[in-house]
Design a protein around this motif. Sequence first.
Motif, PDB file in Angstrom:
ATOM      1  N   ARG A 121      -2.168 -50.026  28.123  1.00  0.00           N
ATOM      2  CA  ARG A 121      -2.393 -49.448  29.384  1.00  0.00           C
ATOM      3  C   ARG A 121      -2.413 -48.120  29.406  1.00  0.00           C
ATOM      4  O   ARG A 121      -3.388 -47.271  30.019  1.00  0.00           O
ATOM      5  CB  ARG A 121      -1.436 -49.978  30.370  1.00  0.00           C
ATOM      6  N   ALA A 157      -5.819 -46.920  27.642  1.00  0.00           N
ATOM      7  CA  ALA A 157      -6.696 -47.240  28.726  1.00  0.00           C
ATOM      8  C   ALA A 157      -6.929 -46.251  29.862  1.00  0.00           C
ATOM      9  O   ALA A 157      -7.949 -45.751  30.240  1.00  0.00           O
ATOM     10  CB  ALA A 157      -6.738 -48.806  29.304  1.00  0.00           C
ATOM     11  N   CYS A 191      -9.048 -50.328  26.465  1.00  0.00           N
ATOM     12  CA  CYS A 191      -9.833 -51.061  27.692  1.00  0.00           C
ATOM     13  C   CYS A 191     -10.321 -52.377  27.192  1.00  0.00           C
ATOM     14  O   CYS A 191      -9.934 -53.383  27.728  1.00  0.00           O
ATOM     15  CB  CYS A 191     -10.884 -50.304  27.875  1.00  0.00           C
ATOM     16  N   TYR A 247     -11.429 -52.966  33.287  1.00  0.00           N
ATOM     17  CA  TYR A 247     -11.063 -52.290  32.028  1.00  0.00           C
ATOM     18  C   TYR A 247     -12.378 -52.328  31.418  1.00  0.00           C
ATOM     19  O   TYR A 247     -12.818 -51.115  30.614  1.00  0.00           O
ATOM     20  CB  TYR A 247     -10.212 -53.279  31.152  1.00  0.00           C
ATOM     21  N   ILE A 292     -14.403 -49.197  32.801  1.00  0.00           N
ATOM     22  CA  ILE A 292     -14.121 -47.685  32.026  1.00  0.00           C
ATOM     23  C   ILE A 292     -14.804 -47.749  30.636  1.00  0.00           C
ATOM     24  O   ILE A 292     -15.430 -46.557  30.615  1.00  0.00           O
ATOM     25  CB  ILE A 292     -12.650 -47.687  31.856  1.00  0.00           C
ATOM     26  N   ALA A 293     -14.712 -48.697  29.775  1.00  0.00           N
ATOM     27  CA  ALA A 293     -15.543 -48.709  28.526  1.00  0.00           C
ATOM     28  C   ALA A 293     -16.760 -48.537  28.500  1.00  0.00           C
ATOM     29  O   ALA A 293     -17.592 -47.634  27.870  1.00  0.00           O
ATOM     30  CB  ALA A 293     -14.712 -49.639  27.402  1.00  0.00           C
TER      31      ALA A 293
END
Length: 375
Positions: free
Chosen positions: A210, A213, A221, A274, A277-278
């Motif tokens: 986390r 990330a 992520c 997640y 984000i990536a």
Amino acid sequence: MNRFQCDSSYLTFLKDYSEQIVARVGVFSPSAEREVLCMSDAGNTVASKLFGDLIFYKKILRRDPYRDAFDLYMKAAAIAIREDGSWECGAAAFPLSFWSVGYYLVNYHRDSFLRTCEEIPLIDGMTLSGRFGTALELAISCIDYTGASEAVNLVGRILAEIAGNEELYRELESLVRENAAARTFSTLELTTGKCESCKDCAALSKEYFRAAAQAGYVYACNNLAVAEAEEIVRLSREAEDTGAGKIENLGKEAQAPGAGASELSGRIENYIHYLTIAADKYEPYAANRLGLFYKTGEIRCSAGKVYCKLYINSALAKEYFLKATVYPDSNSAWAYFNLLKHYPLEYDQNLELMGEYMDTIKVLNPEVYDLVLDL
């Protein structure tokens, strides 16, 4: 005490690299790359790390690229192997290279680019616990000096594997407690919990994932998204078994009976979070998975797959499939495949673009090319 310590020499080396190369000839030009080689030959550990990267990522071709890159990462980390086999770290080490060496120890002949790489005798001579323990110390030291998110993610990976292997946990539990548990890092916002069991170790690994990330590290992520997918599949099966309804009726504003409904909906949101984000950083795996989720509702993991129909958004799906092609790798082939599969009318009317996509798929991932021929 962690074995891998260094002084501030690398800051001088970093300054020399910035002033003599970046400011004068840039970063990616052939002139800059040749200067990096010369600077590495002169003993600059920052340049040795960059030289290793050029070989590892095939910017400079070598017959044994991964072995040659490893040697350069060891040089950058100022690590020497004593006669008794112990590792000795010199004061001039570039701490970011600690992560590079640790990455090798974890992945060599096990995963990633290194799954089938050439032999590296030094690593072959180490036990799995020796590899993981050394990699853990290297990654933690890298975090202490730089806060590098890739090192934070590597610690998460190491702890996750240790947590899943009781024998490995017993061998390394004291090292984990000394280095990774009950820690506060000055280089990032992370204060970790205790580690008194495999369960604690698994929870600790997620804390590191986390944190990585949160720092925007795309592979952390992805790791967290995979973990959420596994829980989503498990919870959805439990919901069906108890008569609470299928997952396709959960999420967003939908309400379903059963104590697990809110948790399930929350995990779906985490999965999206997640991957987003990536994907927004142009990571192809995440962007393609998110595109498929928005196109079909699919959430897939090793245990199976489920569908979440309330989230389907064809326009958003196409946006993420295209995003998966911006910085292409083998996963991008699946994004091209999904574009051709799910938006056929657009490409039937543009045969030149269809041909371009198919040629690109063939280069990136021949196995996907065989599938696209059957569309």
